[in-house]
Structures are given as structure tokens and as C-alpha cells.
Design a protein around this motif. Structure first.
Motif, PDB file in Angstrom:
ATOM      1  N   VAL A 145       0.840  -1.205   0.000  1.00 45.36           N
ATOM      2  CA  VAL A 145       0.000   0.000   0.000  1.00 45.36           C
ATOM      3  C   VAL A 145       0.873   1.253   0.000  1.00 45.36           C
ATOM      4  N   ALA A 146       0.726   2.058  -1.048  1.00 45.41           N
ATOM      5  CA  ALA A 146       1.488   3.297  -1.159  1.00 45.41           C
ATOM      6  C   ALA A 146       0.701   4.513  -0.683  1.00 45.41           C
ATOM      7  N   ALA A 147      -0.625   4.422  -0.728  1.00 43.35           N
ATOM      8  CA  ALA A 147      -1.474   5.548  -0.339  1.00 43.35           C
ATOM      9  C   ALA A 147      -2.797   5.010   0.179  1.00 43.35           C
ATOM     10  N   ALA A 148      -3.194   5.453   1.371  1.00 48.35           N
ATOM     11  CA  ALA A 148      -4.413   4.951   1.999  1.00 48.35           C
ATOM     12  C   ALA A 148      -5.306   6.118   2.402  1.00 48.35           C
ATOM     13  N   MET A 149      -6.575   6.058   1.978  1.00 49.11           N
ATOM     14  CA  MET A 149      -7.542   7.104   2.293  1.00 49.11           C
ATOM     15  C   MET A 149      -8.724   6.513   3.051  1.00 49.11           C
ATOM     16  N   PHE A 239      -4.509  13.595  -3.807  1.00 53.56           N
ATOM     17  CA  PHE A 239      -3.731  12.677  -2.972  1.00 53.56           C
ATOM     18  C   PHE A 239      -3.192  11.496  -3.775  1.00 53.56           C
ATOM     19  N   PHE A 240      -4.050  10.836  -4.522  1.00 51.02           N
ATOM     20  CA  PHE A 240      -3.557   9.724  -5.327  1.00 51.02           C
ATOM     21  C   PHE A 240      -2.634  10.217  -6.441  1.00 51.02           C
ATOM     22  N   GLY A 241      -2.913  11.384  -6.970  1.00 52.11           N
ATOM     23  CA  GLY A 241      -2.033  11.928  -7.986  1.00 52.11           C
ATOM     24  C   GLY A 241      -0.623  12.144  -7.454  1.00 52.11           C
ATOM     25  N   ALA A 242      -0.527  12.548  -6.192  1.00 55.48           N
ATOM     26  CA  ALA A 242       0.781  12.803  -5.589  1.00 55.48           C
ATOM     27  C   ALA A 242       1.515  11.524  -5.209  1.00 55.48           C
ATOM     28  N   HIS A 243       0.752  10.485  -4.825  1.00 58.38           N
ATOM     29  CA  HIS A 243       1.385   9.320  -4.214  1.00 58.38           C
ATOM     30  C   HIS A 243       1.322   8.046  -5.060  1.00 58.38           C
ATOM     31  N   LEU A 244       0.490   8.041  -6.102  1.00 56.92           N
ATOM     32  CA  LEU A 244       0.447   6.873  -6.978  1.00 56.92           C
ATOM     33  C   LEU A 244       0.993   7.169  -8.369  1.00 56.92           C
TER      34      LEU A 244
END
Length: 245
Positions: A145-149, A239-244
Motif C-alpha cells: 500500500v502506497a497511499a491509503a484514504m 492525494f492519489f495523484g501525488a502518491h500513486l
């Protein structure tokens, strides 16, 4: 938007899923979208279509697959109908943190094998019960998991050893929590505890309270709040744009 209906083989059987992708050529980063307590249903498939438009391959799992072909819940009456509330809580209780992690491993393996999906680590997002699942999975499977919301997620701070705030030092993903106001399942005091735990663990994170009630982001929930829902979509895009990527 392209949509595939499939099943994922887990340790306990076959979990129905839908995979939503953008138009055009991939591959795209993968995201698992965990539904609220009402489970996978048309509302969440439409939400997955919308997230896919941002450039992601989005998997929506039926987290209640162990209950077989279960009857859908009406989100406008489920909590006021005693029999339906009892049925719902019984199904929710079966989705333990251990099961969340075991199933997530299968979901991530499935995404990694799909030609539409890029990379070997993924995003998670979830609502209500699914918001807790998103963070539990980030803590139990940190390498995947690279990004969790989490949006209006409940049970993020409890006395249970599996509480997400107690797993903060295991999380390597970036974390975003969009909480609801006046939410007994995640209070302002809980938010402070979670923020301190994530800070102490060195986790990049945001914990923010929206000016809307529990259920604000899901269109078939009675407390659905359009301005808050728009804000949550903007947060996911950023957020996903920055971290995925």
C-alpha cells in the motif's frame, strides 16, 4: 468507462469484484475501493467509474462474499429496521482485521496480474467500515500500500489491539483521513489521537474534519452532502495523484 466483472480467489473462496478502468490504453495505478457497511452495490460501482476517470484501475470487492448471494440493504432504512440492522451487524462482524488483510493480499495479487494495472503497490480508499479497512490493510500489508484514504471511517481509534492508530508504526503509506462532524465512531478527540500516533511514527498524513455528517460522500446515504462529496473527490484526485503517480 470500461468495467469488468470477475472473481478473485481468496483463502476462503471466490470474491466477486468489479474492475473499473479509464478509456484508452493503460496500464494505470491500481486502487482498491472498500464500500461502506452496506457493501458493494451500484452506488459504489458508479463511484469507481468516477475515480477511474482520474486515471486509475479501481477494484470494488464484495467484502461480504462469505455470506453467499446476500440480499442488498436499503441504506435509507437499514438502521431503523431492527431485523435488517441485526443482519447487517452480523455480516460486519465477520469482516475481521485478519480477514481484511488476507483478502487484501488476494486483491493486490489480482491487480498485479492484470494487464490494465501498473506497479506492485497500490492505493486503498474506503467509506465508513471501508475507511477502517483501508487503514487496517495499510498497517498489515505495508509493502503493498502506497497511499491509503479513509472517508467518514469509524473505529480508527479503539482499545482493540487491531485499532489502526496502534498500527501507525507499521504504516509506510501516505494517509489521508476525511472525517465527519459529530461522528461518535470517530470523534475530534479520536482524530487528535490518530494524528499524534501517525506523527510519532513518521507517517506522511492528513487528518481533517469535513463540515458534514457521517455518510457525506456516498450518494445513496441519507446524510449525503454534495459540497463535501465534491471536496472528497478533489482530495482523492490530489492525494492519489501525488502518491500513486
Amino acid at each position: 468507462m470500461p468495467r469488468i466483472t470477475d472473481t478473485v480467489t481468496t483463502a476462503d473462496g471466490s470474491c466477486p469484484v468489479s474492475l473499473h478502468t479509464p478509456d484508452g490504453d493503460g496500464p494505470w495505478p491500481g486502487v482498491v475501493m472498500y464500500p461502506d457497511a452496506g457493501g458493494a452495490r451500484p452506488t459504489f460501482r458508479a463511484m469507481a467509474d468516477k475515480l477511474a476517470e482520474y486515471g486509475y484501475a479501481v477494484l470494488v470487492p464484495d467484502v461480504y462474499y462469505r455470506d453467499g448471494d446476500w440480499a442488498p440493504f436499503s441504506m435509507t432504512t437499514v438502521f431503523s429496521d431492527e431485523a435488517e440492522r441485526t443482519r447487517l451487524f452480523g455480516m460486519m462482524a465477520k469482516v475481521t482485521p485478519e480477514i481484511m488483510a488476507t483478502d487484501a493480499q488476494a486483491f493486490f495479487d489480482y491487480l498485479a496480474d492484470r494487464p490494465e494495472v501498473s506497479g506492485s503497490s497500490f492505493g486503498t480508499t474506503g467509506y465508513c467500515m471501508g475507511g477502517r479497512t483501508s487503514l487496517v490493510v495499510a498497517g498489515r500489508l505495508p509493502d503493498r500500500v502506497a497511499a491509503a484514504m479513509s472517508f467518514h471511517g469509524g473505529g480508527l481509534v479503539t482499545d482493540d489491539p487491531s485499532s489502526p492508530h496502534l498500527m501507525a508504526d507499521q504504516i509506510t503509506a501516505a494517509v489521508y483521513v476525511g472525517a465527519a462532524k459529530n461522528d461518535r465512531s470517530f470523534t475530534v478527540a479520536d482524530g487528535e489521537v490518530l494524528d499524534k500516533a501517525l506523527t510519532a511514527a513518521g507517517v506522511e498524513h492528513t487528518v481533517v474534519f469535513y463540515d458534514a455528517f457521517h455518510g457525506f460522500a456516498v450518494p445513496d446515504n441519507e446524510p449525503y452532502d454534495e459540497p463535501a462529496a465534491r471536496r472528497h473527490w478533489e482530495a482523492m484526485r490530489s492525494f492519489f495523484g501525488a502518491h500513486l503517480g
